[in-house]
Enzyme design. Structure first.
Site, short mmCIF file in Angstrom:
data_model
loop_
_atom_site.label_atom_id
_atom_site.label_comp_id
_atom_site.label_asym_id
_atom_site.label_seq_id
_atom_site.Cartn_x
_atom_site.Cartn_y
_atom_site.Cartn_z
N HIS A 89 -25.48 -30.32 20.78
CA HIS A 89 -25.55 -29.15 21.66
C HIS A 89 -25.58 -27.88 20.80
CE1 HIS A 89 -24.47 -26.06 24.52
NE2 HIS A 89 -24.91 -26.88 25.45
N GLU A 130 -33.05 -27.33 25.41
CA GLU A 130 -32.18 -26.23 25.84
C GLU A 130 -32.44 -25.01 24.97
OE1 GLU A 130 -28.53 -27.74 28.15
OE2 GLU A 130 -28.01 -27.70 26.04
N ASN A 186 -22.68 -30.79 31.98
CA ASN A 186 -21.97 -30.57 30.72
C ASN A 186 -20.84 -29.59 31.00
OD1 ASN A 186 -21.10 -29.99 28.16
ND2 ASN A 186 -22.94 -28.85 27.55
N TRP A 187 -19.64 -30.14 31.08
CA TRP A 187 -18.50 -29.30 31.50
C TRP A 187 -17.97 -28.43 30.37
CZ3 TRP A 187 -14.89 -32.89 34.91
CH2 TRP A 187 -15.62 -33.34 36.02
N LYS A 188 -18.41 -28.69 29.14
CA LYS A 188 -17.93 -27.92 27.99
C LYS A 188 -16.38 -27.95 27.96
CE LYS A 188 -22.19 -25.37 28.26
NZ LYS A 188 -22.95 -24.19 27.94
N GLY A 240 -24.80 -26.70 32.79
CA GLY A 240 -23.50 -26.24 32.34
C GLY A 240 -22.72 -25.62 33.49
N GLY A 241 -22.72 -24.29 33.55
CA GLY A 241 -21.92 -23.55 34.53
C GLY A 241 -22.05 -24.07 35.95
N GLU A 266 -24.14 -25.14 21.00
CA GLU A 266 -22.82 -24.56 20.70
C GLU A 266 -22.17 -25.30 19.54
OE1 GLU A 266 -21.28 -24.82 24.68
OE2 GLU A 266 -22.68 -23.25 25.31
N GLY A 268 -26.19 -20.27 29.39
CA GLY A 268 -25.07 -19.44 29.81
C GLY A 268 -25.42 -17.97 30.00
N SER A 271 -29.03 -22.38 32.05
CA SER A 271 -28.92 -21.59 33.27
C SER A 271 -29.59 -22.22 34.49
CB SER A 271 -29.46 -20.17 33.05
OG SER A 271 -28.64 -19.48 32.12
P1 PGA Z 1 -25.65 -23.44 31.32
O1 PGA Z 1 -25.35 -24.46 30.10
O2 PGA Z 1 -26.24 -24.28 32.44
O3 PGA Z 1 -24.31 -22.88 31.67
O4 PGA Z 1 -26.62 -22.43 30.81
C1 PGA Z 1 -26.24 -25.52 29.83
C2 PGA Z 1 -25.78 -26.24 28.60
O5 PGA Z 1 -25.25 -25.59 27.68
O6 PGA Z 1 -25.92 -27.47 28.50
#
Ligand code: PGA
Length: 257
Positions: free
Chosen positions: A96, A168, A10-12, A234-235, A98, A174, A213
């Site tokens: 998601h 999640e 997930n590149w956001k 994500g990251g 966010e 994050g 994470s």
């Molecule tokens: P993260 O994000 O791996 O950076 O914690 C995961 C996500 O939000 O899907």
């Protein structure tokens, strides 16, 4: 029932068109020998077209990060299923945390979005997860029950196997505070039981990922849990080497099973 693991990046709101081509090219080169794992990336909308192009002749699937439930209409700033389909997008991340937190995404809208994705032959990747306060207050199961029951309200038992769910926990996204394998397994087996209430035996086919994470350090132990069928990353998905190591960890767990 053995479920093929799925690792989705997930590149956001990261990566331009040029950077998307570069990163997908790097990932594709590094995973050519990996077998037994499905791999997806979710670039921003503007880079989806370039992403589809860059994944041609690879097994990498492209996901969008959101979509509207209507086909078209007066929804400024939104994107619809027919638009994604025309590009060749295979799936869509929905709900998601966010988007729930910053963009007023509701369980009610998500039920419609999940239905629309299924009707459009897009894979819905529905995200659920509790906040830190909910976990501390022993409300995790209550939150997950609500999100699963409402988010999947328009899904029939026949559709279930085509759905992917990502657990999640918000406190893990994050933050570097990855859930322990036991915490993730417990929540995901609870989610699988909720899915079984909707579709009985089909729940065994539903892939449920962990996200929050995940790194190349934590992936193996998480993916070795019996109910964890992959990861939403994500990251750590923004770097080809790290993302590849997570994919390789999934392949190793599958090969050992
Ligand atoms: P993260 O994000 O791996 O950076 O914690 C995961 C996500 O939000 O899907």
């Amino acid at each position: 029932m053995s479920r093929k693991p799925l690792i989705v990046g997930n590149w956001k709101m990261n990566k331009t068109v040029a950077q998307t081509k570069e990163l997908i090219g790097q990932i594709a080169t590094q995973i050519t020998k990996v077998v037994g794992v499905d791999v997806g990336v979710a670039p921003p909308f503007l880079a989806l077209s370039a992403g589809i192009e860059a994944t041609r002749n690879t097994a990498i699937e492209v996901f969008a990060q959101n979509m509207h439930e209507a086909d078209s209409g007066p929804f400024t700033g939104e994107v619809s299923a027919p638009m994604l389909l025309e590009l060749g997008v295979q799936g869509v991340i929905l709900g998601h945390s966010e988007r729930r937190a910053y963009f007023n995404e509701t369980d009610r809208a998500l039920a419609l979005k999940v239905r629309k994705a299924l009707d459009s032959k897009l894979v819905p990747l529905l995200c659920v997860g509790e906040s830190e306060e909910e976990r501390d207050g022993d409300l995790t199961e209550r939150r997950l029950r609500q999100q699963i029951q409402e988010g999947l309200a328009l899904v029939t038992a026949d559709d279930l196997a085509r759905i992917v769910i990502a657990y999640e926990p918000i406190w893990a996204i994050g933050t570097g505070a990855v859930a322990t394998p036991t915490q993730a397994q417990e929540a995901i087996s609870f989610i699988r039981a909720l899915v079984a209430d909707i579709g009985g035996a089909a729940a065994d086919q539903v892939r449920i990922l962990y996200g929050g994470s995940v790194t190349d350090q934590s992936a193996s132990e998480l993916l070795a849990q019996p109910d964890i069928d992959g990861a939403l990353v994500g990251g750590a998905s923004l770097d080809a080497q790290t993302f590849t190591r997570i994919i390789e960890a999934a392949a190793a767990v599958t090969a050992a099973a």
